[in-house]
Design an enzyme around this catalytic site. Structure first.
Site, PDB file in Angstrom:
ATOM      1  N   HIS A  19       0.842  -1.203   0.000  1.00 15.45           N
ATOM      2  CA  HIS A  19       0.000   0.000   0.000  1.00 15.45           C
ATOM      3  C   HIS A  19       0.882   1.260   0.000  1.00 15.45           C
ATOM      4  O   HIS A  19       0.608   2.221  -0.705  1.00 15.45           O
ATOM      5  CB  HIS A  19      -0.897   0.021   1.241  1.00 15.45           C
ATOM      6  CG  HIS A  19      -1.898  -1.093   1.291  1.00 15.45           C
ATOM      7  ND1 HIS A  19      -2.102  -1.856   2.416  1.00 15.45           N
ATOM      8  CD2 HIS A  19      -2.753  -1.577   0.361  1.00 15.45           C
ATOM      9  CE1 HIS A  19      -3.042  -2.752   2.181  1.00 15.45           C
ATOM     10  NE2 HIS A  19      -3.463  -2.613   0.939  1.00 15.45           N
ATOM     11  N   LYS A  43     -17.987  -6.337   9.003  1.00 13.82           N
ATOM     12  CA  LYS A  43     -16.673  -6.963   8.846  1.00 13.82           C
ATOM     13  C   LYS A  43     -15.822  -6.667  10.073  1.00 13.82           C
ATOM     14  O   LYS A  43     -15.490  -5.510  10.338  1.00 13.82           O
ATOM     15  CB  LYS A  43     -16.006  -6.390   7.582  1.00 13.82           C
ATOM     16  CG  LYS A  43     -15.085  -7.355   6.866  1.00 13.82           C
ATOM     17  CD  LYS A  43     -14.830  -6.826   5.456  1.00 13.82           C
ATOM     18  CE  LYS A  43     -13.449  -7.155   4.943  1.00 13.82           C
ATOM     19  NZ  LYS A  43     -13.177  -6.472   3.678  1.00 13.82           N
ATOM     20  N   ARG A  92      -2.343  -5.952  -8.390  1.00 16.24           N
ATOM     21  CA  ARG A  92      -1.254  -6.932  -8.272  1.00 16.24           C
ATOM     22  C   ARG A  92      -1.290  -7.980  -9.378  1.00 16.24           C
ATOM     23  O   ARG A  92      -0.278  -8.448  -9.848  1.00 16.24           O
ATOM     24  CB  ARG A  92      -1.331  -7.652  -6.920  1.00 16.24           C
ATOM     25  CG  ARG A  92      -0.848  -6.827  -5.761  1.00 16.24           C
ATOM     26  CD  ARG A  92      -1.243  -7.432  -4.452  1.00 16.24           C
ATOM     27  NE  ARG A  92      -2.696  -7.393  -4.288  1.00 16.24           N
ATOM     28  CZ  ARG A  92      -3.337  -7.733  -3.196  1.00 16.24           C
ATOM     29  NH1 ARG A  92      -2.679  -8.223  -2.174  1.00 16.24           N
ATOM     30  NH2 ARG A  92      -4.642  -7.634  -3.136  1.00 16.24           N
ATOM     31  N   SER A 130      -2.588  -8.024   2.882  1.00 16.09           N
ATOM     32  CA  SER A 130      -2.996  -7.816   4.272  1.00 16.09           C
ATOM     33  C   SER A 130      -3.345  -9.149   4.920  1.00 16.09           C
ATOM     34  O   SER A 130      -3.034  -9.383   6.092  1.00 16.09           O
ATOM     35  CB  SER A 130      -4.215  -6.879   4.339  1.00 16.09           C
ATOM     36  OG  SER A 130      -3.856  -5.595   3.903  1.00 16.09           O
TER      37      SER A 130
HETATM   38  P1  ADP Z   1     -10.015  -3.788   0.065  1.00 14.71           P
HETATM   39  O1  ADP Z   1     -10.600  -4.490   1.244  1.00 14.71           O
HETATM   40  O2  ADP Z   1     -10.802  -2.587  -0.348  1.00 14.71           O
HETATM   41  O3  ADP Z   1      -9.641  -4.670  -1.097  1.00 14.71           O
HETATM   42  P2  ADP Z   1      -7.207  -3.581   0.788  1.00 14.71           P
HETATM   43  O4  ADP Z   1      -6.732  -2.867   1.992  1.00 14.71           O
HETATM   44  O5  ADP Z   1      -7.028  -5.059   0.761  1.00 14.71           O
HETATM   45  O6  ADP Z   1      -8.702  -3.131   0.632  1.00 14.71           O
HETATM   46  O7  ADP Z   1      -6.515  -2.998  -0.529  1.00 14.71           O
HETATM   47  C1  ADP Z   1      -6.612  -1.656  -0.910  1.00 14.71           C
HETATM   48  C2  ADP Z   1      -5.997  -1.474  -2.288  1.00 14.71           C
HETATM   49  O8  ADP Z   1      -4.605  -1.782  -2.258  1.00 14.71           O
HETATM   50  C3  ADP Z   1      -6.578  -2.368  -3.381  1.00 14.71           C
HETATM   51  O9  ADP Z   1      -6.627  -1.636  -4.577  1.00 14.71           O
HETATM   52  C4  ADP Z   1      -5.579  -3.489  -3.500  1.00 14.71           C
HETATM   53  O10 ADP Z   1      -5.589  -4.066  -4.787  1.00 14.71           O
HETATM   54  C5  ADP Z   1      -4.290  -2.742  -3.257  1.00 14.71           C
HETATM   55  N1  ADP Z   1      -3.204  -3.592  -2.751  1.00 14.71           N
HETATM   56  C6  ADP Z   1      -3.241  -4.525  -1.802  1.00 14.71           C
HETATM   57  N2  ADP Z   1      -2.044  -5.094  -1.606  1.00 14.71           N
HETATM   58  C7  ADP Z   1      -1.195  -4.502  -2.482  1.00 14.71           C
HETATM   59  C8  ADP Z   1       0.200  -4.659  -2.806  1.00 14.71           C
HETATM   60  N3  ADP Z   1       0.966  -5.559  -2.211  1.00 14.71           N
HETATM   61  N4  ADP Z   1       0.693  -3.858  -3.757  1.00 14.71           N
HETATM   62  C9  ADP Z   1      -0.091  -2.955  -4.396  1.00 14.71           C
HETATM   63  N5  ADP Z   1      -1.393  -2.772  -4.155  1.00 14.71           N
HETATM   64  C10 ADP Z   1      -1.944  -3.531  -3.213  1.00 14.71           C
END
Ligand code: ADP
Length: 151
Positions: A19, A43, A92, A130
């Protein structure tokens, strides 16, 4: 010139180096990036919302382009309330693409003026998620390679 503002919505449970990479690169494209930590009543979070907001704020303490806030409800509405013209998301892989494509189309329906902008993950962070970070943390593993702040 009008300020280019993007919201970066997500669960950020937790906010990872993946992120962070997206936010840092987005700072080259936008004047302001507002990280929106989503609150979803149905959630249950692993890391408390307030705790995560503090951790993200500490990461960007020296970067005035980045703001952090909690939000509830529709992302398109959250963007409007913050005068943002863009939604920022990271991609990703093809699984992310399928999911993100549907969300972006949905947000466009709600607010046609909003553009979703995607940044492709840097390869060195592509393996970070995450959910894997939570799982490792739950079993007492060191997650400092996955997150940009101390826990
Ligand atoms: P959500 O629950 O809305 O999917 P996340 O916190 O999992 O939220 O992810 C937020 C954003 O960050 C999404 O667009 C996701 O694709 C992106 N993301 C998650 N992990 C990575 C990573 N390792 N590299 C780049 N982008 C990521």
């Amino acid at each position: 010139m009008i300020k280019r503002v993007a919201v970066f919505p997500g669960s950020f449970d937790p906010f990872t180096r993946g992120h962070q990479d997206i936010v840092d690169r987005a700072c080259q494209v936008f004047d302001e990036v507002i990280i929106g930590v989503g609150q979803n009543a149905s959630k249950k979070r692993y890391f408390e919302l307030e705790f995560m907001i503090e951790k993200i704020e500490s990461t960007y303490i020296n970067n005035s382009q980045v703001k952090v806030t909690a939000y509830q409800g529709l992302t398109a509405k959250f963007a409007k309330e913050n005068n943002a013209q863009y939604i920022l998301r990271g991609l990703r892989n093809t699984t992310d693409f399928e999911y993100e494509n549907a969300i972006a189309q949905g947000n466009k329906k709600v607010n046609p003026e909003l553009e979703t902008v995607f940044l492709i993950t840097s390869p060195k962070y592509a393996y970070i998620s995450s959910s894997i970070t939570r799982e490792l943390h739950r079993y007492g593993e060191d997650v400092s390679d996955f997150i940009p702040y101390p826990l």
